[in-house]
Write a protein that holds these residues in place. Structure first.
Motif, PDB file in Angstrom:
ATOM      1  N   GLU A 144      32.722  36.388  42.096  1.00 41.34           N
ATOM      2  CA  GLU A 144      33.967  37.135  42.114  1.00 41.34           C
ATOM      3  C   GLU A 144      33.692  38.558  42.582  1.00 41.34           C
ATOM      4  O   GLU A 144      32.680  39.156  42.208  1.00 41.34           O
TER       5      GLU A 144
ATOM      6  N   ARG B 290      53.959  32.850  33.244  1.00 37.11           N
ATOM      7  CA  ARG B 290      54.261  32.928  34.668  1.00 37.11           C
ATOM      8  C   ARG B 290      55.751  33.126  34.906  1.00 37.11           C
ATOM      9  O   ARG B 290      56.569  32.356  34.403  1.00 37.11           O
TER      10      ARG B 290
ATOM     11  N   GLN C 130      53.384  31.893  41.421  1.00 35.46           N
ATOM     12  CA  GLN C 130      52.401  32.843  41.953  1.00 35.46           C
ATOM     13  C   GLN C 130      52.296  34.135  41.143  1.00 35.46           C
ATOM     14  O   GLN C 130      51.320  34.869  41.289  1.00 35.46           O
TER      15      GLN C 130
ATOM     16  N   GLN D 166      52.137  36.179  37.533  1.00 35.67           N
ATOM     17  CA  GLN D 166      51.852  36.127  36.098  1.00 35.67           C
ATOM     18  C   GLN D 166      52.041  37.503  35.482  1.00 35.67           C
ATOM     19  O   GLN D 166      51.660  38.520  36.065  1.00 35.67           O
TER      20      GLN D 166
ATOM     21  N   THR E 213      50.135  40.049  37.933  1.00 32.70           N
ATOM     22  CA  THR E 213      49.132  39.522  38.853  1.00 32.70           C
ATOM     23  C   THR E 213      49.790  38.538  39.810  1.00 32.70           C
ATOM     24  O   THR E 213      50.437  37.579  39.368  1.00 32.70           O
ATOM     25  N   TYR E 214      49.619  38.787  41.111  1.00 29.18           N
ATOM     26  CA  TYR E 214      50.223  37.920  42.123  1.00 29.18           C
ATOM     27  C   TYR E 214      49.112  37.214  42.895  1.00 29.18           C
ATOM     28  O   TYR E 214      48.173  37.850  43.397  1.00 29.18           O
ATOM     29  N   THR E 215      49.212  35.873  42.974  1.00 31.44           N
ATOM     30  CA  THR E 215      48.255  35.075  43.719  1.00 31.44           C
ATOM     31  C   THR E 215      48.735  34.949  45.164  1.00 31.44           C
ATOM     32  O   THR E 215      49.758  34.304  45.436  1.00 31.44           O
TER      33      THR E 215
ATOM     34  N   LYS F  18      45.001  30.795  47.246  1.00 29.01           N
ATOM     35  CA  LYS F  18      44.057  30.350  46.230  1.00 29.01           C
ATOM     36  C   LYS F  18      42.780  31.181  46.297  1.00 29.01           C
ATOM     37  O   LYS F  18      42.137  31.285  47.340  1.00 29.01           O
TER      38      LYS F  18
ATOM     39  N   LYS G 173      43.799  37.423  44.531  1.00 31.72           N
ATOM     40  CA  LYS G 173      44.857  37.952  43.683  1.00 31.72           C
ATOM     41  C   LYS G 173      44.913  39.463  43.792  1.00 31.72           C
ATOM     42  O   LYS G 173      43.892  40.121  44.025  1.00 31.72           O
TER      43      LYS G 173
ATOM     44  N   THR H  67      41.222  40.943  43.621  1.00 33.96           N
ATOM     45  CA  THR H  67      40.173  40.023  43.178  1.00 33.96           C
ATOM     46  C   THR H  67      40.059  38.847  44.133  1.00 33.96           C
ATOM     47  O   THR H  67      41.061  38.232  44.494  1.00 33.96           O
ATOM     48  N   ARG H  68      38.834  38.566  44.548  1.00 31.67           N
ATOM     49  CA  ARG H  68      38.537  37.351  45.326  1.00 31.67           C
ATOM     50  C   ARG H  68      37.533  36.532  44.531  1.00 31.67           C
ATOM     51  O   ARG H  68      36.426  36.991  44.251  1.00 31.67           O
ATOM     52  N   GLN H  69      37.934  35.330  44.139  1.00 29.49           N
ATOM     53  CA  GLN H  69      37.064  34.449  43.345  1.00 29.49           C
ATOM     54  C   GLN H  69      36.749  33.196  44.133  1.00 29.49           C
ATOM     55  O   GLN H  69      37.606  32.637  44.833  1.00 29.49           O
TER      56      GLN H  69
END
Length: 429
Positions: free
Chosen positions: A61, A343, A347, A349, A382-384, A387, A390, A426-428
Motif C-alpha cells: 500500500e 456506505r 463507492q 464510505q 472515502t471514495y473508491t 479497485k 481511494k 491510497t493505492r493498495q
C-alpha cells in the motif's frame, strides 16, 4: 542446369549425413516447468510457494497524506501543515497442518516524514518501522502483535489521522486463544509491560525543602497479564477484557537546573513497586442495510493508563506522578470510544468517530487533583475511484482541560482546542 543439379545433390547429401548423426545422439526432453498455482483455501490473493504446501499472500500500500493543524498550544517551532508518504508491505504465509493452521505474518512501514499526533510530524525522514511480526499455530500467537486488550483499534479505528482513546499498542507477547464453539473464545496473553508504559522518561521533579523528588521507570520483573472473553455472531461481537500491569521505580537521576546543558542536580526516586489494573468491554453491531457498523469500547484503569489510550492525549501523561510529599501517586481514569460507519453509495464510505478520556492523580497536591479531560471527534469520507485506488478527506477537533496544573503566575484551569484537516490518497495492491 548442371550447376543446379550439383548444388541440390550436395544439399541432399548433407541433410542425409545430419539425419544419420542425429539418430546416434541420445534423445532429451525439455525440463518440466513448475507454474505458480492459485491457493483458494485462504481467500483472494494467495498462491502456493512452488514445491511446498504453504500459501503466501504479498500485499502493499502507498499512502500520500496532506494535513493542516491548528489551535492552542502551538508556537513558531511547530509545523502547522505536513506532508507524509507512507509505504506498507506485508507477507502472510499459511499452511494447514494436522495440529491446525500455521501462519506467519510480517509487515513493515516506511515513512518519508512520519506524522505524529497533531504536531505536524516529527521530522524523521526515511523512517522504517515494523508494524507487526508474529507466528500463529493453532491457538498460539507469539511475536510482535496487537494487544489482546479490546479489539476496536485492531479491527476498526477507521480514522485517517484523527485521534481516539483506546488500547492502540502493538506489543511483544505470547498468547493462547481457545475456541469453545458457538462463537465463544477466550484468550490469555503475557504482554511486555515495557510496551504498556505511559511516559517516555523521568518525571518533572518537585522541590521539597531543597530536595528534588521525581520518578522514573525501573526494570521489568513481571510482564502484563491480559485476558479476554469474546463472542462473535453474524449480527456483531461482544468482548470483555482485563489486564494487570506492574509499575516499578528505578534509581535516581540528574537534571539541568540552570539551563547550561549540563545535568548538575540529583533527583531522588523513592522505592516503589505497585501493581495496576484495567478492565474494559467492547460491543459491535453490524448494519447490513448500509454495509455498516457501530462499535463502542470503554475501559477503566488504575495504575495502568496505557489501556485507556492515555498516551494519545494532546497533553502528555504518565502512569505515575510525584505528589507534593515526594511520594509516587498512581494515575487512574476511564475512556470511551465509539465509531459509526457505512456506505452512502457503493463507492462512497463515511465514518464518524468520537472519544473521551478522563484521568486523575488524586494525591497530586493540596491544590486539588491533577486531572486531564479530553474529548475528540473526527469524520471522514472515502471514495473508491477504481479497485485499489481511494481518495479520502477528514476533519477532526479536540478539546481538553488540565485541572490544577501550576501555570505562572497562578494555579488554574487550562483549556485547549485543536483541529486538523487533510486528505489521503491510497493505492493498495
Amino acid at each position: 542446369m548442371t550447376m543446379k543439379s550439383v548444388l541440390l545433390g550436395a544439399a541432399a547429401g548433407i541433410a542425409a549425413i545430419g539425419a544419420a548423426q542425429a539418430a546416434d545422439l541420445p534423445m532429451t526432453k525439455g525440463e518440466a516447468v513448475e507454474y505458480v498455482k492459485v491457493c483458494s483455501a485462504f481467500g483472494e490473493g494467495f498462491f502456493y510457494i512452488p514445491g511446498t504446501d504453504t500459501c503466501l499472500k504479498i500485499g502493499g500500500e502507498i499512502r500520500a497524506k496532506y494535513y493542516a493543524f491548528g489551535g492552542t498550544g502551538y508556537n513558531r517551532n511547530d509545523n502547522r501543515s505536513a506532508f507524509d508518504t507512507q509505504a506498507r508491505v506485508w507477507f502472510d504465509a499459511r499452511t494447514e497442518t494436522d495440529w491446525g493452521l500455521l501462519r506467519s505474518y510480517f509487515q513493515i512501514n516506511a515513512d518519508s516524514n512520519r506524522l505524529v499526533g497533531r504536531g505536524g510530524g516529527d521530522g524523521a525522514r526515511n523512517d522504517f518501522t515494523i508494524d507487526k511480526a508474529f507466528i500463529q499455530f493453532g491457538g498460539l500467537t507469539a511475536g510482535y502483535a496487537h494487544s489482546f486488550f479490546g479489539f476496536y483499534d485492531n479491527e476498526y479505528g477507521d480514522t485517517l489521522e484523527g485521534n481516539y482513546y483506546a488500547q492502540t499498542k502493538t506489543v511483544n507477547l505470547l498468547a493462547y486463544t481457545a475456541q469453545f464453539g458457538g462463537g465463544f473464545s477466550a484468550t490469555l496473553a503475557l504482554e511486555d509491560g515495557r510496551d504498556h508504559r505511559v511516559g517516555s522518561g523521568p518525571s518533572t521533579p518537585v522541590d521539597i525543602n531543597g530536595t528534588l523528588y521525581g520518578y522514573r521507570d525501573g526494570g521489568q520483573q513481571v510482564p502484563d497479564v491480559v485476558a479476554q472473553l469474546r463472542w462473535d455472531q453474524s449480527w456483531g461481537s461482544l468482548a470483555v477484557q482485563a489486564a494487570g500491569h506492574q509499575s516499578r521505580s528505578g534509581t535516581g537521576y540528574s537534571v539541568d537546573t540552570n539551563d547550561d546543558g549540563i545535568a548538575d542536580t540529583d533527583v531522588v526516586v523513592r522505592r516503589s513497586n505497585k501493581y495496576g489494573y484495567a478492565v474494559g468491554a467492547t460491543g459491535l453491531i453490524k448494519i447490513p442495510a448500509i454495509d455498516g457498523w457501530f462499535v463502542v469500547e470503554g475501559q477503566y484503569a488504575d495504575g495502568a493508563l496505557d489501556y485507556l489510550g492515555a498516551g494519545n492525549t494532546f497533553v502528555s501523561q504518565s502512569d505515575r506522578f510525584v505528589n507534593a510529599a515526594g511520594r509516587v501517586d498512581a494515575g487512574k481514569g476511564w475512556s470511551i470510544t465509539g465509531e459509526l460507519g457505512g456506505r452512502i453509495t457503493p463507492q462512497l464510505q463515511a465514518v464518524l468517530v468520537g472519544s473521551y478520556i478522563d484521568t486523575t492523580y488524586d494525591r497530586y497536591s493540596d491544590l486539588g487533583d491533577l486531572g486531564i479531560k479530553e474529548f475528540t471527534i473526527s469524520g471522514n469520507l472515502t471514495y473508491t475511484i477504481v479497485k485499489g485506488l481511494k481518495v479520502a478527506g477528514e476533519v477532526g477537533y479536540t478539546h481538553g482541560k488540565v485541572d490544577h496544573r501550576v501555570v505562572d503566575p497562578v494555579p488554574g484551569h487550562n483549556d485547549y482546542d485543536n483541529w486538523l484537516a487533510g486528505m489521503r490518497i491510497t493505492r493498495q495492491f
